[in-house]
Design a protein around this motif. Structure first.
Motif, PDB file in Angstrom:
ATOM      1  N   ILE A 113       0.858  -1.180   0.000  1.00 54.07           N
ATOM      2  CA  ILE A 113       0.000   0.000   0.000  1.00 54.07           C
ATOM      3  C   ILE A 113       0.896   1.233   0.000  1.00 54.07           C
ATOM      4  CG2 ILE A 113      -1.832   1.263   1.191  1.00 54.07           C
ATOM      5  CD1 ILE A 113      -2.474  -1.371   2.679  1.00 54.07           C
ATOM      6  N   TYR A 114       0.567   2.184  -0.863  1.00 48.70           N
ATOM      7  CA  TYR A 114       1.262   3.468  -0.891  1.00 48.70           C
ATOM      8  C   TYR A 114       0.330   4.547  -0.351  1.00 48.70           C
ATOM      9  CZ  TYR A 114       4.651   1.320  -4.108  1.00 48.70           C
ATOM     10  OH  TYR A 114       5.603   0.510  -4.684  1.00 48.70           O
ATOM     11  N   CYS A 115       0.903   5.504   0.391  1.00 47.97           N
ATOM     12  CA  CYS A 115       0.144   6.664   0.870  1.00 47.97           C
ATOM     13  C   CYS A 115       0.813   7.924   0.349  1.00 47.97           C
ATOM     14  CB  CYS A 115       0.079   6.680   2.396  1.00 47.97           C
ATOM     15  SG  CYS A 115      -0.731   8.159   3.063  1.00 47.97           S
ATOM     16  N   LEU A 116       0.007   8.822  -0.235  1.00 45.12           N
ATOM     17  CA  LEU A 116       0.534  10.019  -0.882  1.00 45.12           C
ATOM     18  C   LEU A 116       0.652  11.223   0.056  1.00 45.12           C
ATOM     19  CD1 LEU A 116      -1.474   9.781  -4.216  1.00 45.12           C
ATOM     20  CD2 LEU A 116       0.787   8.846  -3.684  1.00 45.12           C
ATOM     21  N   GLY A 117       0.560  10.986   1.347  1.00 46.03           N
ATOM     22  CA  GLY A 117       0.822  12.057   2.293  1.00 46.03           C
ATOM     23  C   GLY A 117      -0.410  12.684   2.912  1.00 46.03           C
ATOM     24  N   ASP A 118      -0.154  13.614   3.819  1.00 49.59           N
ATOM     25  CA  ASP A 118      -1.158  14.217   4.683  1.00 49.59           C
ATOM     26  C   ASP A 118      -1.903  13.150   5.480  1.00 49.59           C
ATOM     27  OD1 ASP A 118      -0.423  16.799   4.257  1.00 49.59           O
ATOM     28  OD2 ASP A 118      -2.126  17.335   2.988  1.00 49.59           O
ATOM     29  N   VAL A 119      -1.109  12.406   6.224  1.00 48.91           N
ATOM     30  CA  VAL A 119      -1.656  11.424   7.157  1.00 48.91           C
ATOM     31  C   VAL A 119      -2.448  12.148   8.238  1.00 48.91           C
ATOM     32  CG1 VAL A 119      -1.080   9.623   8.829  1.00 48.91           C
ATOM     33  CG2 VAL A 119       0.253   9.839   6.714  1.00 48.91           C
ATOM     34  N   ILE A 120      -1.987  13.350   8.602  1.00 52.46           N
ATOM     35  CA  ILE A 120      -2.611  14.085   9.702  1.00 52.46           C
ATOM     36  C   ILE A 120      -3.028  15.478   9.253  1.00 52.46           C
ATOM     37  CG2 ILE A 120      -1.319  12.762  11.389  1.00 52.46           C
ATOM     38  CD1 ILE A 120       0.529  15.158  11.767  1.00 52.46           C
ATOM     39  N   GLY A 121      -3.648  16.222  10.174  1.00 52.88           N
ATOM     40  CA  GLY A 121      -4.162  17.556   9.889  1.00 52.88           C
ATOM     41  C   GLY A 121      -5.668  17.510   9.708  1.00 52.88           C
ATOM     42  N   TYR A 122      -6.378  18.427  10.320  1.00 52.16           N
ATOM     43  CA  TYR A 122      -7.837  18.550  10.271  1.00 52.16           C
ATOM     44  C   TYR A 122      -8.557  17.596  11.214  1.00 52.16           C
ATOM     45  CZ  TYR A 122      -7.060  21.186   5.921  1.00 52.16           C
ATOM     46  OH  TYR A 122      -6.636  22.091   4.983  1.00 52.16           O
ATOM     47  N   GLY A 123      -8.305  16.301  11.107  1.00 52.61           N
ATOM     48  CA  GLY A 123      -9.015  15.316  11.916  1.00 52.61           C
ATOM     49  C   GLY A 123      -8.458  15.208  13.322  1.00 52.61           C
ATOM     50  N   ALA A 124      -9.192  14.481  14.165  1.00 47.88           N
ATOM     51  CA  ALA A 124      -8.900  14.459  15.601  1.00 47.88           C
ATOM     52  C   ALA A 124      -8.079  13.255  16.057  1.00 47.88           C
ATOM     53  CB  ALA A 124     -10.216  14.495  16.382  1.00 47.88           C
ATOM     54  N   SER A 125      -7.570  12.456  15.109  1.00 47.58           N
ATOM     55  CA  SER A 125      -6.841  11.236  15.508  1.00 47.58           C
ATOM     56  C   SER A 125      -5.469  11.164  14.846  1.00 47.58           C
ATOM     57  CB  SER A 125      -7.669   9.997  15.138  1.00 47.58           C
ATOM     58  OG  SER A 125      -8.961  10.046  15.701  1.00 47.58           O
ATOM     59  N   PRO A 126      -4.622  12.167  15.055  1.00 46.90           N
ATOM     60  CA  PRO A 126      -3.324  12.155  14.370  1.00 46.90           C
ATOM     61  C   PRO A 126      -2.420  11.004  14.777  1.00 46.90           C
ATOM     62  CG  PRO A 126      -3.400  13.907  16.027  1.00 46.90           C
ATOM     63  CD  PRO A 126      -4.794  13.361  15.899  1.00 46.90           C
ATOM     64  N   ASN A 127      -2.320  10.748  16.071  1.00 47.22           N
ATOM     65  CA  ASN A 127      -1.424   9.688  16.512  1.00 47.22           C
ATOM     66  C   ASN A 127      -1.947   8.309  16.131  1.00 47.22           C
ATOM     67  OD1 ASN A 127       0.757  11.158  17.858  1.00 47.22           O
ATOM     68  ND2 ASN A 127      -0.838  11.823  19.276  1.00 47.22           N
ATOM     69  N   GLU A 128      -3.256   8.122  16.255  1.00 45.72           N
ATOM     70  CA  GLU A 128      -3.838   6.825  15.900  1.00 45.72           C
ATOM     71  C   GLU A 128      -3.624   6.516  14.419  1.00 45.72           C
ATOM     72  OE1 GLU A 128      -6.412   8.521  19.284  1.00 45.72           O
ATOM     73  OE2 GLU A 128      -5.256   9.250  17.559  1.00 45.72           O
ATOM     74  N   CYS A 129      -3.743   7.545  13.562  1.00 43.36           N
ATOM     75  CA  CYS A 129      -3.541   7.324  12.127  1.00 43.36           C
ATOM     76  C   CYS A 129      -2.070   7.036  11.824  1.00 43.36           C
ATOM     77  CB  CYS A 129      -4.034   8.523  11.334  1.00 43.36           C
ATOM     78  SG  CYS A 129      -5.840   8.669  11.278  1.00 43.36           S
ATOM     79  N   CYS A 130      -1.167   7.788  12.441  1.00 41.30           N
ATOM     80  CA  CYS A 130       0.260   7.514  12.251  1.00 41.30           C
ATOM     81  C   CYS A 130       0.615   6.113  12.729  1.00 41.30           C
ATOM     82  CB  CYS A 130       1.099   8.542  13.005  1.00 41.30           C
ATOM     83  SG  CYS A 130       1.188  10.165  12.245  1.00 41.30           S
ATOM     84  N   ASP A 131       0.088   5.738  13.895  1.00 40.30           N
ATOM     85  CA  ASP A 131       0.384   4.407  14.434  1.00 40.30           C
ATOM     86  C   ASP A 131      -0.080   3.317  13.473  1.00 40.30           C
ATOM     87  OD1 ASP A 131       1.398   5.635  16.681  1.00 40.30           O
ATOM     88  OD2 ASP A 131      -0.374   5.274  17.922  1.00 40.30           O
ATOM     89  N   LEU A 132      -1.261   3.490  12.897  1.00 40.82           N
ATOM     90  CA  LEU A 132      -1.799   2.476  11.988  1.00 40.82           C
ATOM     91  C   LEU A 132      -0.979   2.403  10.703  1.00 40.82           C
ATOM     92  CD1 LEU A 132      -3.985   0.384  11.790  1.00 40.82           C
ATOM     93  CD2 LEU A 132      -5.583   2.158  11.051  1.00 40.82           C
ATOM     94  N   GLN A 153      -0.666  17.689  20.096  1.00 39.63           N
ATOM     95  CA  GLN A 153      -1.087  16.302  20.267  1.00 39.63           C
ATOM     96  C   GLN A 153      -0.039  15.282  19.826  1.00 39.63           C
ATOM     97  OE1 GLN A 153      -4.076  16.011  21.824  1.00 39.63           O
ATOM     98  NE2 GLN A 153      -4.113  18.254  21.698  1.00 39.63           N
ATOM     99  N   LEU A 154       0.745  15.605  18.820  1.00 41.76           N
ATOM    100  CA  LEU A 154       1.607  14.623  18.169  1.00 41.76           C
ATOM    101  C   LEU A 154       2.690  14.119  19.123  1.00 41.76           C
ATOM    102  CD1 LEU A 154       1.831  13.414  15.275  1.00 41.76           C
ATOM    103  CD2 LEU A 154       3.635  15.090  14.855  1.00 41.76           C
ATOM    104  N   THR A 155       2.843  12.812  19.212  1.00 45.30           N
ATOM    105  CA  THR A 155       3.894  12.236  20.039  1.00 45.30           C
ATOM    106  C   THR A 155       5.249  12.452  19.383  1.00 45.30           C
ATOM    107  OG1 THR A 155       3.827  10.058  18.985  1.00 45.30           O
ATOM    108  CG2 THR A 155       2.298  10.435  20.821  1.00 45.30           C
ATOM    109  N   GLU A 156       6.283  12.395  20.172  1.00 47.68           N
ATOM    110  CA  GLU A 156       7.632  12.567  19.638  1.00 47.68           C
ATOM    111  C   GLU A 156       7.964  11.462  18.651  1.00 47.68           C
ATOM    112  OE1 GLU A 156      11.396  14.269  19.036  1.00 47.68           O
ATOM    113  OE2 GLU A 156       9.510  15.036  19.837  1.00 47.68           O
ATOM    114  N   GLU A 157       7.517  10.258  18.921  1.00 42.69           N
ATOM    115  CA  GLU A 157       7.773   9.139  18.020  1.00 42.69           C
ATOM    116  C   GLU A 157       7.151   9.380  16.651  1.00 42.69           C
ATOM    117  OE1 GLU A 157       7.755   4.277  18.353  1.00 42.69           O
ATOM    118  OE2 GLU A 157       6.233   5.424  19.433  1.00 42.69           O
ATOM    119  N   ASN A 158       5.911   9.861  16.647  1.00 45.61           N
ATOM    120  CA  ASN A 158       5.249  10.117  15.363  1.00 45.61           C
ATOM    121  C   ASN A 158       5.794  11.368  14.684  1.00 45.61           C
ATOM    122  OD1 ASN A 158       3.556   7.864  15.183  1.00 45.61           O
ATOM    123  ND2 ASN A 158       2.062   8.787  16.568  1.00 45.61           N
ATOM    124  N   ARG A 159       6.246  12.322  15.456  1.00 50.71           N
ATOM    125  CA  ARG A 159       6.888  13.496  14.872  1.00 50.71           C
ATOM    126  C   ARG A 159       8.133  13.073  14.086  1.00 50.71           C
ATOM    127  NH1 ARG A 159      10.856  17.198  15.404  1.00 50.71           N
ATOM    128  NH2 ARG A 159      11.840  15.976  17.050  1.00 50.71           N
TER     129      ARG A 159
END
Length: 239
Positions: A29-48, A89-95
């Motif tokens: 699976i490829y992701c073209l970016g903007d995993v986060i921003g706008y929505g309320a689950s930035p860390n959960e999306c990065c973790d997934l 909100q963003l954890t250091e690991e996800n940053r």
């Protein structure tokens, strides 16, 4: 076969629905970016994204949130408010994860960018911009038949495919290429459709897939987080 997703924007409900919809025989699976921003689950999306080992490039919102020194004066007030909230909100690991992502990616038969080939922050929204990027694709990446891009949150293909989609949504892109393909947005569609969208790719056949998700739950998360209400309201109208 592989899948391409884009512009998740912290919408966990949409991301989970899309991943649950994917065929079981996908190779990657490829992701073209903007995993986060706008929505309320930035860390959960990065973790997934990290857990699923999804091949990901960075988007402008990923960098604006992960790099606190970045200039956000050009963001509109709603987007800027979401960036500032995301930084808290963003954890250091996800940053570190987001800051380590490449801005573009290439496989044996495709190019993956966030905005455009010449500028990761450019919007491909009109015929002229598409033609200029197609010319660049031909000159700088000869023999690459497909370029996937996001950023606009609008499903599109340029040039117009010679064979229109059948009932399955599959497009034969083996002729008249190369092609620019936007899979649409997982987490914040802006083309009037409320469902999450993505594409699967097998050879030069690209299939759009449309997925319903729990919009009300995603809206509730946004409102509970104290983010601008517009970010919740727009999910119900796809704008």
């Amino acid at each position: 076969m592989y899948a391409v997703i884009s512009d998740i924007h912290g919408n966990l409900e949409a991301l989970e629905a899309v991943l649950g919809d994917m065929p079981g025989d996908l190779e990657r699976i490829y992701c073209l970016g903007d995993v986060i921003g706008y929505g309320a689950s930035p860390n959960e999306c990065c973790d997934l994204i990290r857990e699923r080992e999804i091949l990901t490039i960075s988007g402008n919102h990923d960098l604006a949130i992960a790099d606190e020194s970045s200039d956000i004066s050009w963001f509109n007030p709603v987007a800027a408010a979401a960036v500032l909230w995301g930084r808290e909100q963003l954890t250091e690991e996800n940053r570190k994860f987001l800051l380590g992502l490449p801005r573009m990616m290439q496989s044996a038969d495709a190019l993956f960018v966030h905005g455009s080939i010449r500028d990761p922050d450019e919007y491909i929204m009109d015929h002229t911009t598409a033609e200029e990027n197609l010319a660049l694709l031909k000159s700088e990446y000869p023999g690459v038949p497909l370029c996937f891009f996001g950023h606009t949150h609008v499903k599109s293909i340029a040039p117009r495919p010679p064979h229109p989609a059948n009932g399955s949504g599959a497009l034969d892109l083996s002729e008249n290429g190369p092609y620019l393909i936007n899979p649409g947005s997982v987490g914040q569609p802006r083309d009037g459709d409320t469902f999450a969208s993505y594409v699967t790719v097998e050879g030069l056949t690209v299939t759009y897939r449309f997925v319903q998700y729990d919009i009300e739950r995603s809206q509730a998360r946004i409102r509970a987080a104290g983010l601008p209400d517009m970010l919740a309201a727009r999910l119900a109208v796809g704008r």
